[in-house]
Scaffold this motif. Structure first.
Motif, PDB file in Angstrom:
ATOM      1  N   HIS A  13       0.830  -1.204   0.000  1.00 24.16           N
ATOM      2  CA  HIS A  13       0.000   0.000   0.000  1.00 24.16           C
ATOM      3  C   HIS A  13       0.865   1.255   0.000  1.00 24.16           C
ATOM      4  N   GLN A  14       1.901   1.250   0.808  1.00 22.79           N
ATOM      5  CA  GLN A  14       2.782   2.416   0.883  1.00 22.79           C
ATOM      6  C   GLN A  14       3.458   2.683  -0.458  1.00 22.79           C
ATOM      7  N   ARG A  15       3.926   1.630  -1.116  1.00 20.15           N
ATOM      8  CA  ARG A  15       4.605   1.787  -2.397  1.00 20.15           C
ATOM      9  C   ARG A  15       3.651   2.286  -3.476  1.00 20.15           C
ATOM     10  N   ILE A  16       2.416   1.804  -3.454  1.00 22.47           N
ATOM     11  CA  ILE A  16       1.412   2.285  -4.408  1.00 22.47           C
ATOM     12  C   ILE A  16       1.151   3.774  -4.186  1.00 22.47           C
ATOM     13  N   TYR A  17       0.976   4.147  -2.923  1.00 20.05           N
ATOM     14  CA  TYR A  17       0.721   5.547  -2.582  1.00 20.05           C
ATOM     15  C   TYR A  17       1.906   6.425  -2.998  1.00 20.05           C
ATOM     16  N   ASP A  18       3.128   5.980  -2.731  1.00 22.44           N
ATOM     17  CA  ASP A  18       4.311   6.760  -3.088  1.00 22.44           C
ATOM     18  C   ASP A  18       4.401   6.955  -4.604  1.00 22.44           C
ATOM     19  N   ALA A  19       4.074   5.907  -5.367  1.00 26.68           N
ATOM     20  CA  ALA A  19       4.114   6.015  -6.825  1.00 26.68           C
ATOM     21  C   ALA A  19       3.092   7.031  -7.320  1.00 26.68           C
ATOM     22  N   LEU A  20       1.905   7.035  -6.714  1.00 24.31           N
ATOM     23  CA  LEU A  20       0.883   8.008  -7.095  1.00 24.31           C
ATOM     24  C   LEU A  20       1.318   9.427  -6.769  1.00 24.31           C
ATOM     25  N   CYS A  21       1.901   9.599  -5.595  1.00 24.67           N
ATOM     26  CA  CYS A  21       2.379  10.928  -5.204  1.00 24.67           C
ATOM     27  C   CYS A  21       3.459  11.431  -6.159  1.00 24.67           C
ATOM     28  N   GLY A  22       4.250  10.510  -6.706  1.00 26.73           N
ATOM     29  CA  GLY A  22       5.295  10.883  -7.645  1.00 26.73           C
ATOM     30  C   GLY A  22       4.805  11.001  -9.074  1.00 26.73           C
ATOM     31  N   GLY A  23       3.509  10.743  -9.292  1.00 29.80           N
ATOM     32  CA  GLY A  23       2.952  10.848 -10.631  1.00 29.80           C
ATOM     33  C   GLY A  23       3.281   9.682 -11.537  1.00 29.80           C
ATOM     34  N   ASP A  24       3.835   8.587 -10.972  1.00 25.15           N
ATOM     35  CA  ASP A  24       4.192   7.421 -11.781  1.00 25.15           C
ATOM     36  C   ASP A  24       3.013   6.439 -11.775  1.00 25.15           C
ATOM     37  N   ILE A  25       2.037   6.714 -12.631  1.00 24.97           N
ATOM     38  CA  ILE A  25       0.818   5.906 -12.664  1.00 24.97           C
ATOM     39  C   ILE A  25       1.118   4.487 -13.118  1.00 24.97           C
ATOM     40  N   ASP A  26       2.004   4.332 -14.094  1.00 23.50           N
ATOM     41  CA  ASP A  26       2.338   2.992 -14.585  1.00 23.50           C
ATOM     42  C   ASP A  26       2.896   2.121 -13.455  1.00 23.50           C
ATOM     43  N   ALA A  27       3.775   2.693 -12.649  1.00 22.22           N
ATOM     44  CA  ALA A  27       4.345   1.935 -11.529  1.00 22.22           C
ATOM     45  C   ALA A  27       3.261   1.589 -10.522  1.00 22.22           C
ATOM     46  N   ALA A  28       2.374   2.547 -10.222  1.00 24.36           N
ATOM     47  CA  ALA A  28       1.290   2.297  -9.274  1.00 24.36           C
ATOM     48  C   ALA A  28       0.381   1.185  -9.772  1.00 24.36           C
ATOM     49  N   VAL A  29       0.084   1.183 -11.080  1.00 25.18           N
ATOM     50  CA  VAL A  29      -0.768   0.148 -11.676  1.00 25.18           C
ATOM     51  C   VAL A  29      -0.100  -1.218 -11.553  1.00 25.18           C
ATOM     52  N   ASN A  30       1.185  -1.303 -11.874  1.00 23.18           N
ATOM     53  CA  ASN A  30       1.895  -2.585 -11.793  1.00 23.18           C
ATOM     54  C   ASN A  30       1.964  -3.101 -10.359  1.00 23.18           C
ATOM     55  N   LEU A  31       2.220  -2.202  -9.426  1.00 25.28           N
ATOM     56  CA  LEU A  31       2.265  -2.594  -8.020  1.00 25.28           C
ATOM     57  C   LEU A  31       0.912  -3.102  -7.548  1.00 25.28           C
ATOM     58  N   LEU A  32      -0.158  -2.404  -7.921  1.00 27.44           N
ATOM     59  CA  LEU A  32      -1.500  -2.816  -7.523  1.00 27.44           C
ATOM     60  C   LEU A  32      -1.857  -4.170  -8.128  1.00 27.44           C
ATOM     61  N   GLU A  33      -1.535  -4.335  -9.394  1.00 25.68           N
ATOM     62  CA  GLU A  33      -1.854  -5.600 -10.063  1.00 25.68           C
ATOM     63  C   GLU A  33      -1.155  -6.768  -9.392  1.00 25.68           C
ATOM     64  N   ASN A  34       0.129  -6.625  -9.106  1.00 29.80           N
ATOM     65  CA  ASN A  34       0.875  -7.695  -8.428  1.00 29.80           C
ATOM     66  C   ASN A  34       0.330  -7.950  -7.029  1.00 29.80           C
ATOM     67  N   HIS A  35      -0.032  -6.886  -6.356  1.00 28.76           N
ATOM     68  CA  HIS A  35      -0.565  -6.965  -4.991  1.00 28.76           C
ATOM     69  C   HIS A  35      -1.859  -7.776  -4.954  1.00 28.76           C
ATOM     70  N   ILE A  36      -2.750  -7.509  -5.885  1.00 24.58           N
ATOM     71  CA  ILE A  36      -4.038  -8.214  -5.912  1.00 24.58           C
ATOM     72  C   ILE A  36      -3.871  -9.651  -6.373  1.00 24.58           C
ATOM     73  N   TRP A  37      -3.090  -9.852  -7.446  1.00 24.23           N
ATOM     74  CA  TRP A  37      -2.986 -11.192  -8.009  1.00 24.23           C
ATOM     75  C   TRP A  37      -2.194 -12.149  -7.134  1.00 24.23           C
TER      76      TRP A  37
END
Length: 212
Positions: free
Chosen positions: A174-198
């Motif tokens: 969750h922290q890494r997803i939030y940090d990626a969003l704060c940095g504007g790196d949507i692609d990284a946030a999407v990849n982190l979320l996908e791995n997290h859920i799957w």
């Protein structure tokens, strides 16, 4: 934001009881009992029951009334797959860096998770985090579906993990997803979320809280 109706409040309270196992699978839900508890007529209770059915937490059967829906073994995989598709899509729609106001609920849920003292509080924060991510899409129907899927996921977690087995933890995903969003790196946030859920599909028999 409008004030929830009595029926919505009752539905949310009964949803909570079903999630944590206070109301067990197959248990009958009696209108008169809850009408008395919530000091209301049967009308809001009937509406609350309908909301539970929409969330697939209750079923209505002829001559048997309304009962808490069973927990099916195949549900866990279906829930994870749907979350993997819809939550990722909701986040991918986000363009550019979300502003501070948009990220406020995500940040609040992250903080609540870190401060949770028990499994009930942690899982509520977990649901809030995933729903807040979906809200970045500005698609209310999608958000509603994601919220319901996370309710179903939480019920699976509580069915497989006793509250007294839970230990305080910080969710680094969750922290890494939030940090990626704060940095504007949507692609990284999407990849982190996908791995997290799957991760929930790769370890369906464990379904540990840290993977939700």
């Amino acid at each position: 934001m409008r004030e929830p109706t009595l029926a919505e409040k009752v539905a949310d309270e009964l949803t909570h009881r079903i999630i944590i196992g206070q109301l067990k699978a197959g248990e009958r839900l009696r209108q008169e009992e809850f009408a008395h508890e919530f000091s209301t007529s049967h009308v809001p209770i009937r509406e609350a029951f309908l909301r539970l059915e929409i969330r697939r937490l209750a079923i209505s059967e002829p001559r048997r009334g309304v009962r808490v829906a069973p927990l099916e073994s195949h549900d866990a995989l279906e829930i994870v797959r749907m979350r993997g598709a819809l939550e990722v899509m909701a986040l991918r729609i986000q363009k550019g860096r979300p502003n501070t106001r948009q990220l406020a609920k995500v940040r609040e849920a992250l903080k609540a998770g870190d401060e949770a003292a028990d499994l009930i509080a942690w899982e509520a924060a977990n649901r809030a985090f995933h729903t807040a991510l979906a809200e970045l899409s500005l698609m209310p129907r999608l958000v509603s579906t994601v919220a319901d899927l996370n309710i179903a996921f939480s019920r699976q977690v509580f069915a497989k993990m006793r509250s007294d087995d839970w230990k305080p933890r910080s969710n680094h995903d969750h922290q890494r997803i939030y940090d990626a969003l704060c940095g504007g790196d949507i692609d990284a946030a999407v990849n982190l979320l996908e791995n997290h859920i799957w991760a929930g599909e790769r370890y369906p028999s464990q379904m540990q809280v840290a993977r939700g």
